[in-house]
Design a protein around this motif. Structure first.
Motif, PDB file in Angstrom:
ATOM      1  N   ILE A 147     -36.707  16.651  34.217  1.00  0.00           N
ATOM      2  CA  ILE A 147     -35.839  17.628  34.886  1.00  0.00           C
ATOM      3  C   ILE A 147     -34.865  16.914  35.827  1.00  0.00           C
ATOM      4  N   LYS A 148     -35.388  15.974  36.616  1.00  0.00           N
ATOM      5  CA  LYS A 148     -34.541  15.244  37.564  1.00  0.00           C
ATOM      6  C   LYS A 148     -33.435  14.483  36.847  1.00  0.00           C
ATOM      7  N   ASP A 149     -33.800  13.788  35.780  1.00  0.00           N
ATOM      8  CA  ASP A 149     -32.811  13.002  35.039  1.00  0.00           C
ATOM      9  C   ASP A 149     -31.745  13.899  34.426  1.00  0.00           C
ATOM     10  N   TYR A 150     -32.183  15.032  33.887  1.00  0.00           N
ATOM     11  CA  TYR A 150     -31.224  15.936  33.238  1.00  0.00           C
ATOM     12  C   TYR A 150     -30.264  16.529  34.269  1.00  0.00           C
ATOM     13  N   ILE A 151     -30.805  17.085  35.340  1.00  0.00           N
ATOM     14  CA  ILE A 151     -29.957  17.723  36.347  1.00  0.00           C
ATOM     15  C   ILE A 151     -29.052  16.687  37.026  1.00  0.00           C
ATOM     16  N   SER A 152     -29.572  15.512  37.290  1.00  0.00           N
ATOM     17  CA  SER A 152     -28.768  14.458  37.930  1.00  0.00           C
ATOM     18  C   SER A 152     -27.580  14.065  37.068  1.00  0.00           C
ATOM     19  N   SER A 153     -27.738  14.150  35.754  1.00  0.00           N
ATOM     20  CA  SER A 153     -26.671  13.729  34.841  1.00  0.00           C
ATOM     21  C   SER A 153     -25.643  14.832  34.594  1.00  0.00           C
ATOM     22  N   ILE A 177     -25.468  22.803  44.792  1.00  0.00           N
ATOM     23  CA  ILE A 177     -26.456  23.378  43.872  1.00  0.00           C
ATOM     24  C   ILE A 177     -27.356  22.290  43.289  1.00  0.00           C
ATOM     25  N   LYS A 178     -26.739  21.202  42.886  1.00  0.00           N
ATOM     26  CA  LYS A 178     -27.517  20.117  42.274  1.00  0.00           C
ATOM     27  C   LYS A 178     -28.573  19.596  43.248  1.00  0.00           C
ATOM     28  N   GLU A 179     -28.196  19.380  44.499  1.00  0.00           N
ATOM     29  CA  GLU A 179     -29.129  18.867  45.501  1.00  0.00           C
ATOM     30  C   GLU A 179     -30.265  19.847  45.756  1.00  0.00           C
ATOM     31  N   ILE A 180     -29.937  21.153  45.764  1.00  0.00           N
ATOM     32  CA  ILE A 180     -30.964  22.179  45.972  1.00  0.00           C
ATOM     33  C   ILE A 180     -31.980  22.161  44.830  1.00  0.00           C
ATOM     34  N   LEU A 181     -31.478  22.076  43.613  1.00  0.00           N
ATOM     35  CA  LEU A 181     -32.375  22.049  42.454  1.00  0.00           C
ATOM     36  C   LEU A 181     -33.250  20.795  42.448  1.00  0.00           C
ATOM     37  N   LEU A 196     -38.507  25.996  34.224  1.00  0.00           N
ATOM     38  CA  LEU A 196     -37.311  25.172  34.396  1.00  0.00           C
ATOM     39  C   LEU A 196     -37.331  23.983  33.449  1.00  0.00           C
ATOM     40  N   TYR A 197     -38.493  23.396  33.265  1.00  0.00           N
ATOM     41  CA  TYR A 197     -38.626  22.286  32.322  1.00  0.00           C
ATOM     42  C   TYR A 197     -38.264  22.741  30.912  1.00  0.00           C
ATOM     43  N   ASP A 198     -38.793  23.881  30.490  1.00  0.00           N
ATOM     44  CA  ASP A 198     -38.499  24.399  29.152  1.00  0.00           C
ATOM     45  C   ASP A 198     -36.999  24.650  28.983  1.00  0.00           C
TER      46      ASP A 198
END
Length: 207
Positions: A147-153, A177-181, A196-198
């Motif tokens: 999740i972290k890798d996906y949202i960070s990218s 938004i990105k930082e909150i997630l 969220l992972y799914d």
């Protein structure tokens, strides 16, 4: 020096119980490995802490183990037991404990049985620093990382807003938004994070 023969170990920087091992892990076949029996405090330190042992300990272990075909790049391995449980440790040439391995149940039982005839030894620590343990399973850690890798990218604002709405069930127009997630992912794992992972797995497939 006491030894155990013909076992397998799965060394990782994180300690994983044997039921969390994966088929693609770098499992090594050990021909011969020394067993060190230690007191409970030493056992806990080696199991959980960030440690460096004396060169005397390292020198005593060098050339006292052998593998079948695998290589461990000059590192040193042994088994540690307190007479009730056991695990494998890997040191580098400077005495730092760099990886640990759980054991298969029957092989750990063999070490425990053999330990009844082994005298405790004292291991001298150069460093012995406690490190926080979060007791999170391997699969949860891997999901959090995905999740972290996906949202960070992500750079697409609409996708970020969609993910945010799906998770919090409200709209958000803030720039962070990105930082909150990302901060939310560090929360205790729950059904919302599993959802969220799914979602991120699905979005990653269709991007």
């Amino acid at each position: 020096m006491n030894y155990i023969y013909d076992i397998i170990l799965n060394f990782n920087e994180e300690f994983y119980d044997f039921y969390e091992w994966k088929n693609n892990d770098n499992v090594i076949n050990v021909r011969k490995i020394p067993v060190l029996k230690v007191d409970e405090n030493t056992y806990v330190s080696l199991r959980n802490n960030r440690v460096q042992v004396s060169m005397e300990t390292i020198d005593s272990l060098k050339k006292n183990f052998s593998l079948y075909n695998e290589k461990i790049e000059g590192n040193i391995i042994c088994l540690i037991t307190n007479g009730m449980s056991a695990f494998g440790v890997m040191f580098n040439s400077n005495g730092y404990l760099i990886k640990r391995s759980s054991m298969l149940f029957d092989e750990e039982e063999e070490v425990i049985d053999e330990s009844e005839n082994i005298k405790e030894i004292k291991i001298e620590f150069i460093k012995n620093e406690k490190q926080k343990s979060n007791n999170i399973s391997r699969i949860v850690k891997e999901k959090q990382k995905f999740i972290k890798d996906y949202i960070s990218s992500l750079d697409d604002e609409l996708t970020l807003k969609y993910i945010y709405y799906d998770y919090f069930e409200k709209e958000e127009n803030k720039n962070n938004i990105k930082e909150i997630l990302l901060s939310e992912i560090n929360s205790k794992w729950n059904s919302k994070l599993s959802k969220l992972y799914d979602l991120t797995k699905l979005l990653n497939k269709v991007k």
